[in-house]
Structures are given as structure tokens and as C-alpha cells.
Scaffold this active site. Sequence first.
Site, PDB file in Angstrom:
ATOM      1  N   ASN A  29      42.849  34.710  45.173  1.00  0.00           N
ATOM      2  CA  ASN A  29      43.024  33.520  46.007  1.00  0.00           C
ATOM      3  C   ASN A  29      42.732  33.817  47.472  1.00  0.00           C
ATOM      4  O   ASN A  29      42.072  33.031  48.172  1.00  0.00           O
ATOM      5  CB  ASN A  29      44.451  32.989  45.864  1.00  0.00           C
ATOM      6  CG  ASN A  29      44.534  31.792  44.921  1.00  0.00           C
ATOM      7  OD1 ASN A  29      43.536  31.154  44.630  1.00  0.00           O
ATOM      8  ND2 ASN A  29      45.725  31.497  44.440  1.00  0.00           N
ATOM      9  N   ASP A  38      41.608  28.353  41.360  1.00  0.00           N
ATOM     10  CA  ASP A  38      41.769  27.277  40.381  1.00  0.00           C
ATOM     11  C   ASP A  38      40.765  27.427  39.242  1.00  0.00           C
ATOM     12  O   ASP A  38      41.087  27.177  38.072  1.00  0.00           O
ATOM     13  CB  ASP A  38      41.579  25.918  41.055  1.00  0.00           C
ATOM     14  CG  ASP A  38      42.743  25.556  41.966  1.00  0.00           C
ATOM     15  OD1 ASP A  38      43.786  26.234  41.914  1.00  0.00           O
ATOM     16  OD2 ASP A  38      42.593  24.581  42.741  1.00  0.00           O
ATOM     17  N   GLU A  64      50.128  31.992  38.001  1.00  0.00           N
ATOM     18  CA  GLU A  64      49.075  32.652  37.231  1.00  0.00           C
ATOM     19  C   GLU A  64      49.567  33.053  35.849  1.00  0.00           C
ATOM     20  O   GLU A  64      48.961  33.857  35.163  1.00  0.00           O
ATOM     21  CB  GLU A  64      48.569  33.895  37.986  1.00  0.00           C
ATOM     22  CG  GLU A  64      49.367  35.163  37.831  1.00  0.00           C
ATOM     23  CD  GLU A  64      50.758  35.122  38.466  1.00  0.00           C
ATOM     24  OE1 GLU A  64      51.476  36.123  38.309  1.00  0.00           O
ATOM     25  OE2 GLU A  64      51.128  34.125  39.124  1.00  0.00           O
TER      26      GLU A  64
END
Length: 297
Positions: free
Chosen positions: A177, A186, A212
Site C-alpha cells: 500500500n 485494492d 488483508e
Amino acid sequence: MNFTFQESSVLYGMLAESTTDVILKTDPNGFIVHATAALADLGEREPGSPVGPHLLDLVVAEARPLVARAHARAMAGEDVGWVEFPAIGRDNRRRWFEIRLRALLRHDGTPYGALGVMRSVDELRSLSEQLFTATYSDPLTGLTNRTAFVSMLEHMLAARMDGCLALFSIDFFRTINMQYGQSVGDGVLTVFADLLREMLRTEDIISRIGSERFAVLLPRVSPEEAEAICRRVVTTLADLKQPVGDSHFTMTASASVARIETSLDSTMERAEMALFVAKAKGRNRLEMEKGARLATG
């Protein structure tokens, strides 16, 4: 449409809280002899036609027995209450209605028909379905969420259903991320969710339970069978090297398996501990709960 005094009295009681409903009157066999204009929206006859459709003509095939029973019970003098059913309108769109029927009685107490109030519940059902989706689904992956997962695990425990719980955690997800951006993160989640759907059995229940983290309920499998199933997921993901957006990197996941038994807390604790061990041993691997055979991915 014209009603007798007795019909009007029954009607008043049924319409005490609404003036926008469809009103219909049937004969003893269920044929509609009078109806308000809104009935035409369902593609049926216009009010005032000499011959009306049967009540069941308004109802889709699979719901006809339900409505037929409601009409029969009303004719027998029972207060049936509201009955919900789907109908197909003249625009061929499936819509939901509810109907309430009461018998019309002659002076000697014998029924000569039924009076019905029918109202659309399409909007309420749509709102209910949206609420269900918002409450129990993960909007990004389309999987069930943690709330639904907990409920399903509790059900399996209460039913004493044999099976296993698997936990998956995408490795270094926070780094992905930070380095590539949230949109890529995503994408990683959706790629992994799709992989789980593709590789797991149709009876397995997949949920996203955290950022996650994914949980899979595997009904009616032994720990050895669950290990084989989940090991394939871990190794396939590592070999996939599927691009996410414009980024190319190897995705891996750590996983654990625990038998579903004793309680929700016990099952989760054993699976969480095995997942911790998988991460501590270097990630990209599968670990069985303590006391079971260890396996690498």
C-alpha cells in the site's frame, strides 16, 4: 366499484391505515370479480370488465400454492394476515406484493367470496436487501465480511458440523500500500479474493475479515484435506506473478488451518496462533494448529 354494506364494513377495517392499496374482490373459487384501477398495472383486465382473472394469475408460479392456501384459509373464516408474493407486471419486471384476504359472508354465515387488500412491498424488499448487503458483505471483494463469518462459524459449532477454519494473510500488504498506493492494494485484495473463489470448493465459505486477512470455512473436511486445499492456494499465489494494474510483483500469503471445535474463541485462537507461527517462520507458508503436522507452502 360498488360494495354492499357488509363488504364496506370489512373493507373499512382492512384499510384503516392506508388509502393507496389495490382492493379486489373474489368469488368463492378465487376469480376476481371487482378490482380497483391499480390492478391494471399488473397487466390484468381493466376495472369493469365482465370477466376477471383468477387471483393466482397475479402470482408467479412458484408462489401460487402459498397464495392459494391463504385464499382457502380466508374462505374458511381464518384471519390469515399478510402474505408476501412476487408478481410479474406488464413490463415483465418481477415485483413483490403482500396481500391480506378476509371472507365475505352471507346472512346465514356462509362465505360467498373474499375481499383482498394488496400493496407493493418492492421498495421495502429492496431496502432490506441493500441493508443485508451492507451488513454482511465486503464492498471491495464482494465476499462476506467478518460479521457474516462469525455468524456462520457459530452456526457450524452449534450444529456440531465437522470441518476446518483456514486463515490467510497477504504478506507485506502494508508495504504494498505504501509503495504502490491504495488502488494497487485494492487490486491485490480483489486478485486474491478471485483466486480463493476459483481454487476453493463451492461449499467453502470465504470471508474478508480484516484489512488483508481472509477466513475460509471448510465444512466436512479433515485437517489433512484442509491442509492440501490451502497449500495449493499458497503455492499457486506465489507462482502466479499476476500484474496488478501497472505494477508487477510477486504476491504471497501466509496461512493457517485449525479444526472447528469447542467454541468460536478456541477455534479462532488456535488458527490465529498458527498464522502467527507462519509469519514468524518467514511467511509464504502454511502452518497447522499446534499439535497438528506442520506444512510449508
